[in-house]
Design an enzyme around this catalytic site. Sequence first.
Site, PDB file in Angstrom:
ATOM      1  N   GLU A  12      -5.077  -8.821  -0.315  1.00  0.00           N
ATOM      2  CA  GLU A  12      -5.957  -8.387   0.737  1.00  0.00           C
ATOM      3  C   GLU A  12      -7.243  -8.150   0.331  1.00  0.00           C
ATOM      4  O   GLU A  12      -7.735  -7.303  -0.509  1.00  0.00           O
ATOM      5  CB  GLU A  12      -5.541  -6.952   1.246  1.00  0.00           C
ATOM      6  CG  GLU A  12      -4.114  -7.164   2.100  1.00  0.00           C
ATOM      7  CD  GLU A  12      -3.833  -5.838   3.111  1.00  0.00           C
ATOM      8  OE1 GLU A  12      -4.697  -5.109   3.588  1.00  0.00           O
ATOM      9  OE2 GLU A  12      -2.431  -5.652   3.106  1.00  0.00           O
ATOM     10  N   GLU A  32       0.999  -1.301  -0.169  1.00  0.00           N
ATOM     11  CA  GLU A  32       0.144  -0.116  -0.060  1.00  0.00           C
ATOM     12  C   GLU A  32       0.904   1.215  -0.124  1.00  0.00           C
ATOM     13  O   GLU A  32       0.751   2.116   0.755  1.00  0.00           O
ATOM     14  CB  GLU A  32      -0.914   0.091   1.144  1.00  0.00           C
ATOM     15  CG  GLU A  32      -1.974  -1.180   1.150  1.00  0.00           C
ATOM     16  CD  GLU A  32      -3.348  -1.036   1.834  1.00  0.00           C
ATOM     17  OE1 GLU A  32      -3.209  -0.178   2.742  1.00  0.00           O
ATOM     18  OE2 GLU A  32      -4.286  -1.924   1.653  1.00  0.00           O
TER      19      GLU A  32
HETATM   20  O1  AHR Z   1      -5.583  -5.876   6.950  1.00  0.00           O
HETATM   21  C1  AHR Z   1      -5.288  -4.529   7.528  1.00  0.00           C
HETATM   22  C2  AHR Z   1      -4.708  -3.670   6.748  1.00  0.00           C
HETATM   23  O2  AHR Z   1      -5.581  -2.991   5.601  1.00  0.00           O
HETATM   24  C3  AHR Z   1      -3.264  -3.748   6.151  1.00  0.00           C
HETATM   25  O3  AHR Z   1      -2.351  -3.572   7.131  1.00  0.00           O
HETATM   26  C4  AHR Z   1      -3.223  -2.783   5.147  1.00  0.00           C
HETATM   27  O4  AHR Z   1      -2.371  -3.081   4.290  1.00  0.00           O
HETATM   28  C5  AHR Z   1      -4.657  -2.541   4.737  1.00  0.00           C
HETATM   29  O5  AHR Z   1      -4.812  -1.282   4.697  1.00  0.00           O
END
Ligand code: AHR
Length: 493
Positions: A297, A173
């Site tokens: 994710e 991210e």
């Molecule tokens: O999964 C929780 C968080 O969500 C992670 O650390 C991040 O990459 C995303 O914003």
Amino acid sequence: MVKIGINPKETKGTISRYLYGQFAEHLGRCIYEGIWVGPDSPIPNTEGYRNDVLEALKKLQIPVLRWPGGCFADEYHWMDGIGPKSQRARMINNHWGGVEENNHFGTHEFLRLCELLETEPYINGNVGSGTVREMQQWVEYMTFDGESPMASLRKENGRGEPWRLPFFGVGNENWGCGGNMRPEYYADLYRQYSSYVRNYGDNRVYKIACGPNTDDYRWTEVLMREAHHLMDGLSLHYYTLPTGNWQGSKGSSTEFGVDEWFATMKNTLYMEELIVKHSAIMDKYDPEGKVGLIVDEWGGWYDVEPGTNPGFLYQQNTLRDALIAGVNLNIFHKYSKRVKMANIAQVVNVLQAMVLTEGDKMLLTPTYHVFDMFKVHQDAELLDVEFESPMYKHGSQMIPQLSVSASVDRKGAIHISLCNLHHAVSASVTCELNGVAGREVSGTMLTHSALNAHNTFRRPDELAPVPFTGAKLEDDWLHAELPPASVVVLTLK
Ligand code: AHR
């Protein structure tokens, strides 16, 4: 009556087992308490890893596990997490609750966990606050066989043999918590950092670049244009929020009505549009499909459980999450030509978890059960499925009521996963099997009369799979009656 055509003679490529990946971050009670309790803990453990969690996760056949973050990854300095535990540097986990991180769970502990789970490691490196040298040395430390400064350090710390490191993420991210970068800037950094993620000996690293947030198509465009020839994968992060909005309350994980149920289904189906649109951009620069879209994710994200640390992202998991899991896995199958890996967030005690723990107790969530039921699809051949879903109408909005996927495994068994998204209407399904007559059908189902049904430490089996008896085979036709809000997996042998 819904007619579904399944053609067992036409396969559409392999459903990679990596679509069933998991994610473990140094966040809340995921690593500490959830996985790692230390060898001196009264909680039964093997070398410090809790036995109940190990056993449950092993059963899931997790193909790949991502670590150490998430946002944590771009603040993590791996050298703090090696050597004698009493001498390891401590830090503040700034992203997640501002708590102390003692670094007792580091590279050796993670890679040992992967060995115990028989899963492959996917390590996410630090671009946001780490150096190129640090990243280069980490890969050397883990994978160099022979004499080198980092290999010697590894040996001093008790590990002679190098590990196999199949997957490495170059930042996380970086458009947000990983440095708030512009895509042009990150693309240049990716080119630089990834050059030093080396293949030592016969270890081959699949390099994953930080990809877009949700619908940031410009990010994908810039990354593909500037660096596709240097990457193996590009990540995509998309979470299902019932409100679809990061501002304010995201809603409760257990207290919701039909409006929120419908909105959640609608928002989770949006994953398909995201994959289609990002893939179209990737196709432009990579028509041969060499770069994988890595959805590393995904999952449902709600308000934390009342009374828990807001920075720990601990939430319950209901029948609604079972549907989120089933729908997304079916979508990943469908686009498995481009989607090469997916990692649900996260494996224990965080967001849409597989298992929840409390002291020495552990429970399996509805999402766990869906991953368990669907694991038959791992590395199976995707079958062509033709059908037109009836629509699920709610107020002035509508979405498809059914999600379906089918595969044939190495032994020739056919598996069909079906999700009925409707909160109140059942679905009569008839599958035309095109030449698999003479088989036997069996099935498993996850459903409940309460949409918010979930497992608690008092009632850990409130929502558990049951044999599905609603399927009948007649010649070349398979009939099944799917209850509302259900996930069903059928097997034809
Ligand atoms: O999964 C929780 C968080 O969500 C992670 O650390 C991040 O990459 C995303 O914003």
